[in-house]
Design a protein around this motif. Structure first.
Motif, PDB file in Angstrom:
ATOM      1  N   PRO A 229      36.658  16.757  13.313  1.00  0.00           N
ATOM      2  CA  PRO A 229      37.863  16.052  12.401  1.00  0.00           C
ATOM      3  C   PRO A 229      37.521  14.520  12.457  1.00  0.00           C
ATOM      4  CG  PRO A 229      39.071  17.297  13.850  1.00  0.00           C
ATOM      5  CD  PRO A 229      37.797  17.697  13.990  1.00  0.00           C
ATOM      6  N   ASP A 230      37.685  13.870  11.463  1.00  0.00           N
ATOM      7  CA  ASP A 230      37.828  12.321  11.717  1.00  0.00           C
ATOM      8  C   ASP A 230      38.648  11.832  12.598  1.00  0.00           C
ATOM      9  OD1 ASP A 230      35.682  12.372  10.053  1.00  0.00           O
ATOM     10  OD2 ASP A 230      36.982  11.816   8.245  1.00  0.00           O
ATOM     11  N   ASP A 231      39.875  12.476  12.706  1.00  0.00           N
ATOM     12  CA  ASP A 231      40.773  12.101  13.663  1.00  0.00           C
ATOM     13  C   ASP A 231      41.217  12.663  14.930  1.00  0.00           C
ATOM     14  OD1 ASP A 231      41.754  14.440  12.689  1.00  0.00           O
ATOM     15  OD2 ASP A 231      43.899  13.969  12.245  1.00  0.00           O
ATOM     16  N   TRP A 232      39.949  13.286  15.390  1.00  0.00           N
ATOM     17  CA  TRP A 232      39.884  14.077  16.696  1.00  0.00           C
ATOM     18  C   TRP A 232      40.401  13.218  17.942  1.00  0.00           C
ATOM     19  CZ3 TRP A 232      37.430  12.885  20.985  1.00  0.00           C
ATOM     20  CH2 TRP A 232      36.448  11.714  20.929  1.00  0.00           C
ATOM     21  N   ALA A 233      40.083  12.034  17.903  1.00  0.00           N
ATOM     22  CA  ALA A 233      40.388  11.090  19.409  1.00  0.00           C
ATOM     23  C   ALA A 233      41.965  11.075  19.353  1.00  0.00           C
ATOM     24  CB  ALA A 233      39.737   9.846  19.087  1.00  0.00           C
ATOM     25  N   GLU A 234      42.633  11.399  18.287  1.00  0.00           N
ATOM     26  CA  GLU A 234      44.171  11.339  18.705  1.00  0.00           C
ATOM     27  C   GLU A 234      44.716  12.543  19.243  1.00  0.00           C
ATOM     28  OE1 GLU A 234      45.938  10.873  14.449  1.00  0.00           O
ATOM     29  OE2 GLU A 234      44.709   9.381  14.081  1.00  0.00           O
ATOM     30  N   THR A 239      34.809  15.745  21.357  1.00  0.00           N
ATOM     31  CA  THR A 239      34.677  16.332  20.287  1.00  0.00           C
ATOM     32  C   THR A 239      34.632  18.009  20.495  1.00  0.00           C
ATOM     33  OG1 THR A 239      32.417  16.063  20.562  1.00  0.00           O
ATOM     34  CG2 THR A 239      33.542  14.215  19.437  1.00  0.00           C
ATOM     35  N   THR A 242      37.366  20.022  20.137  1.00  0.00           N
ATOM     36  CA  THR A 242      37.981  20.335  18.884  1.00  0.00           C
ATOM     37  C   THR A 242      37.534  21.799  18.260  1.00  0.00           C
ATOM     38  OG1 THR A 242      36.162  19.462  17.557  1.00  0.00           O
ATOM     39  CG2 THR A 242      38.055  18.061  18.467  1.00  0.00           C
ATOM     40  N   PRO A 316      44.921  10.234  25.030  1.00  0.00           N
ATOM     41  CA  PRO A 316      45.926  10.101  24.030  1.00  0.00           C
ATOM     42  C   PRO A 316      47.209  10.861  24.453  1.00  0.00           C
ATOM     43  CG  PRO A 316      44.500  11.493  23.146  1.00  0.00           C
ATOM     44  CD  PRO A 316      43.733  11.036  24.140  1.00  0.00           C
TER      45      PRO A 316
END
Length: 354
Positions: A229-234, A239, A242, A316
């Motif tokens: 997903p685009d917000d995976w780094a949060e 990756t 996920t 994070p």
């Protein structure tokens, strides 16, 4: 990694040394003492209790420096290898030595953290159902998929080749890929299977990582079709994490081992003045107070040499919570300073060729 010194001449030693390069003394790794010890011309070491130990018979085959409890036998680490390349697979055997070195590094770290390690062979005190074994397979002769299933960790020995591994890393857009990293990730699957039991632990694990009963094959297909997903780094460390709750746990576990080993190595060699990781009441204090400034400095040192970052990851807040949970499963990072006693060594037969 621990700092070692020769007991004969006080020269610095490293874990894979079989001979002191200063005085020529033959060496072996003692699991009980967690250090390199001198062995006599017959490859024997007698410990303080009068027990005799012997250089592993796989020294010439895989470079194993560990001591075995039986003359002509093999050590505990080699005993955990269930399958290795056949004797006529020269390429596979060369890669096998690299993999075994990484495995010994892993086993020594796990024991230092007080984690239980039990083989599968009942003849040597193992547990066929819950024990651990490694299949180190050469993809020269067959297709190999790295993974874990019911205590058996399979490693593709092609990953020992730097060029092959870098090619795969670039194709999968991974920031980090090493043989030791594979072992640390896969052992995470094993310990989740063994340690995440009971209602309270299971509930907390699901709260942090998600429902592990989600269809795994469907998750793999979705991940490789659509990506993260685009917000995976949060909320994830990588990756790959996920993909499925199992992979998120294993990735987090691997990073726990990355952090513990590097912090302990820095402490052993005087780069930090903090106590061992077991002295911290909360693992998050290790991460925020020691690891983040240390890894930042190490990244800058690598850049000073024109190299990529040593630790190309950001942690994070949700990942910090996951690390705290995983650390609670490990005696040395559980917050009470407890570390389990080291298990005894035992004899074993040679690993069967693949």
């Amino acid at each position: 990694m621990l700092a070692h010194r020769c007991r004969v001449c006080d020269n610095p030693l490293f874990a894979e040394n079989s001979v002191c390069i200063s005085c020529g003394t033959a060496l072996g790794w003692s699991r009980a003492e967690r250090t390199l010890v001198p062995v006599d011309v017959e490859g024997r070491y007698v410990d303080a209790g009068g027990a005799a130990w012997f250089v592993c018979r796989n020294l010439g085959l895989s470079g194993c420096t560990w001591l075995a409890s039986v003359e002509g036998g093999q050590c505990f680490s080699c005993d955990l290898t269930r399958i290795r390349p056949s004797d006529d697979d020269a390429e596979g055997l060369a890669a096998y030595a690299v993999a075994e070195a990484a495995k010994r590094h892993l086993i020594a770290e796990l024991e230092g953290l007080g984690l239980p390690i039990l083989g599968k062979d009942p003849a040597t005190g193992g547990d066929p159902e819950n024990g651990l074994a490694f299949d180190l397979l050469s993809s020269v002769e067959e297709d190999v998929t790295i993974g874990h299933a019911e205590g058996v960790i399979t490693i593709d020995l092609a990953e020992s080749d730097d060029a092959h591994r870098e090619q795969v890393r670039a194709r999968l857009a991974e920031p980090y890929r090493t043989m030791l990293g594979h072992f640390r990730h896969e052992i995470g699957h094993y310990y989740e299977w063994q340690l995440v039991r009971g209602e309270e632990r299971m509930a907390r694990c699901r709260e942090l990582f998600g429902d592990e009963s989600a269809d795994y094959q469907a998750a793999i297909d979705r991940h490789y079709a659509d990506g993260p997903p685009d917000d995976w780094a949060e909320a994830f460390i990588s990756t790959y994490a996920t993909m499925h709750p199992f992979e998120d746990f294993a990735e987090t576990w691997a990073h726990l081992l990355h952090i513990c080993d590097t912090v302990e190595t820095a402490r052993e060699f005087g780069l930090t003045t903090v106590g061992p990781v077991s002295s911290f009441s909360r693992f998050r204090d290790v991460v925020t107070g020691v690891w983040i400034p240390l890894s930042t400095a190490l990244n800058q040192i690598n850049r000073s040499m024109g190299k990529d970052d040593l630790y190309p990851f950001v942690i994070p807040a949700p990942v910090l919570d996951k690390l705290e949970f995983v650390a609670s499963l490990v005696p040395a990072t559980a917050g009470d300073g407890s570390v389990a006693a080291q298990p005894a060594d035992h004899p074993a037969g040679a690993p069967a060729p693949a």
